[in-house]
Design a protein around this motif. Sequence first.
Motif, PDB file in Angstrom:
ATOM      1  N   TYR A 256       0.564  -7.675   3.845  1.00 34.79           N
ATOM      2  CA  TYR A 256       1.720  -7.770   4.730  1.00 34.79           C
ATOM      3  C   TYR A 256       2.430  -6.424   4.865  1.00 34.79           C
ATOM      4  O   TYR A 256       3.014  -6.118   5.912  1.00 34.79           O
ATOM      5  N   GLN A 257       2.405  -5.624   3.795  1.00 33.59           N
ATOM      6  CA  GLN A 257       3.025  -4.300   3.875  1.00 33.59           C
ATOM      7  C   GLN A 257       2.262  -3.392   4.841  1.00 33.59           C
ATOM      8  O   GLN A 257       2.869  -2.686   5.667  1.00 33.59           O
ATOM      9  N   ILE A 258       0.940  -3.396   4.747  1.00 32.05           N
ATOM     10  CA  ILE A 258       0.132  -2.588   5.664  1.00 32.05           C
ATOM     11  C   ILE A 258       0.273  -3.103   7.090  1.00 32.05           C
ATOM     12  O   ILE A 258       0.343  -2.321   8.047  1.00 32.05           O
ATOM     13  N   PHE A 259       0.338  -4.431   7.243  1.00 32.63           N
ATOM     14  CA  PHE A 259       0.474  -5.014   8.578  1.00 32.63           C
ATOM     15  C   PHE A 259       1.787  -4.596   9.234  1.00 32.63           C
ATOM     16  O   PHE A 259       1.815  -4.232  10.417  1.00 32.63           O
ATOM     17  N   LEU A 260       2.883  -4.634   8.488  1.00 33.85           N
ATOM     18  CA  LEU A 260       4.183  -4.296   9.072  1.00 33.85           C
ATOM     19  C   LEU A 260       4.306  -2.794   9.349  1.00 33.85           C
ATOM     20  O   LEU A 260       4.848  -2.390  10.384  1.00 33.85           O
ATOM     21  N   SER A 261       3.832  -1.962   8.441  1.00 32.57           N
ATOM     22  CA  SER A 261       4.012  -0.516   8.608  1.00 32.57           C
ATOM     23  C   SER A 261       3.044   0.062   9.628  1.00 32.57           C
ATOM     24  O   SER A 261       3.465   0.783  10.554  1.00 32.57           O
TER      25      SER A 261
END
Length: 572
Positions: free
Chosen positions: A171-176
């Motif tokens: 989710y962190q990679i997806f958002l950033s």
Amino acid sequence: MSAMLSRHHSLSPSITVPPSDDSHDSLEKQPERTDSLDLLRLPPYPSSEDDHVIVEKPPTRPQPPPAPNTFPDGGLRAWANVFGCALVSLTAIGQVNAFGVFQTYYAQHQLAAYNASAISWIGGVQIFLLYLSGLVLGRVFDAYGARGLLVSGCVLSTFSLSMLSFSTQYYQIFLSQGVGLGLGIALQFYPILVVPSTWFKLHRAAAIGIVIAGSSLGGILFPLLLAHLFTARGFGFAPAVRVMALVAFGTQFIAICFIKERKVEAPPPPSTSPTSSSVLPPPASASNLDAPLPPLPTSPEQTQKRTWKSLLPSIPPPSLSLSKKLDLPFALHALGAFFTAFGLYTPVWYIQLFSLSQGASPALSFYTIAAMNAAGVVGRIGGGWGADKIGRFNALIPIALIQSISCFAIWSTSHGMPQTIVFAIIFGATSASYSSIASSCVAQLTRDARKIGARTGIFMACMAPGILAGPPVSGAILSWATRLASHTSSSPSSTLTGNTNATTSTNAFIGVQIFTGTVLLLGALCALLARAACVREDARERERERERRGEGRMGRERCDGVRGWCVLVCKV
């Protein structure tokens, strides 16, 4: 003399002639009368305020038509804008073209527990936001210009890459990278795509091709940079992403100083009065002068409301510049882009995984993406130059056909690295040419130059669904084919991360290759129909011009009906 005065008396009842028996006395008194000019006066103005008086103007010399809006088509300022836009394209869109490196790295490290389809959603959402935001950003560019969008995109992209360097979860990679970086690149994408169109007309396709060629050059440099830093001692994923953020920020800061859109004057409104007469406003009368003025705002509520309106900026309405009449050439061109978008980025993201399935080393697989983007540099510049020579649609149609044929004839029959490199070069050149020429075709189909930004945004929004769903659908097809092959063979299940059986992996890509070639073929057919619609519209315009000149109607049956469409398609 008395008879003459009687006649004048009958013409103007407002003048009275005194009776006189002596004509000599009346002649002596005649020069002393100052109201004899009343015979030539018009009747008094009517008392009604709704009546108008039509006064004929004296014939004047016809004025020449206004000069058409000309484009510089060269010069230091024009090419400086192209240079600045190319630098932004290198550092912004170049990151999108380098996502194949992240796709392979995530599958082997941070996101090894996820399949290829789930990882593709990160890049799919990134490019989806890049294209969908054109519905708003195209209109914002037409209203406020390029500088604010470019600065905002530069800041947001740098911040998103910084957050990506600290990301370890999906989710962190997806958002950033998916959401934040996608919006940051979108803020920069539309200005660099539209600004050259305001400076060039004859060489518009070549100028846009040079700008978009910067993205292909970035697709060469960033994979090589990341491939070296990912494995270098003292570096890794986080330092490599921070170095890329620093390079992008510094380059974009310099490039924004060169970019300034050219203001396009509004076309003069057509004259609706066929005669030389003019309608005068009603004359000022005593009732008009004595009419009370509208009251001024005296209450605090009214004064505060008017003050807020004066402080707020004039935000344009959310209009998409759509007319009631369907623009058939533009609609067909957008439909072709919709189909093409489903297969435009699939080979770019999966060519490295495909080369690993052919037995190539990880170091060599990085160079397949570099070779594809290197061919894209030549394709964008050469395709734009050729489109200006032979016509935009005349160049777009064979390019769209070649990229479809390369998937069917070369990619699906590749069983080694030489064939894979050949496919990467051909598809890289044709897909890059399609992206640049298709945008110049939108500018060609837009007659009002002030609406190029809005029309380009609509065109890019039509590509957004395919950009979002194309690579994930291909990833789902690949995962399904891999599971099917693992169940039908005696070998263990393959994960497509480099340690796979070559025959099983190659067969698993057949579905992806057929899907990509099919959607690209549909896009090429729509481009052919759009070209035929352009010829049809030109023929109708010439017919209307002949009818206005009274030369009669000729050849109407050649541009109407099924037979007329077949004739136009064959002529294309």
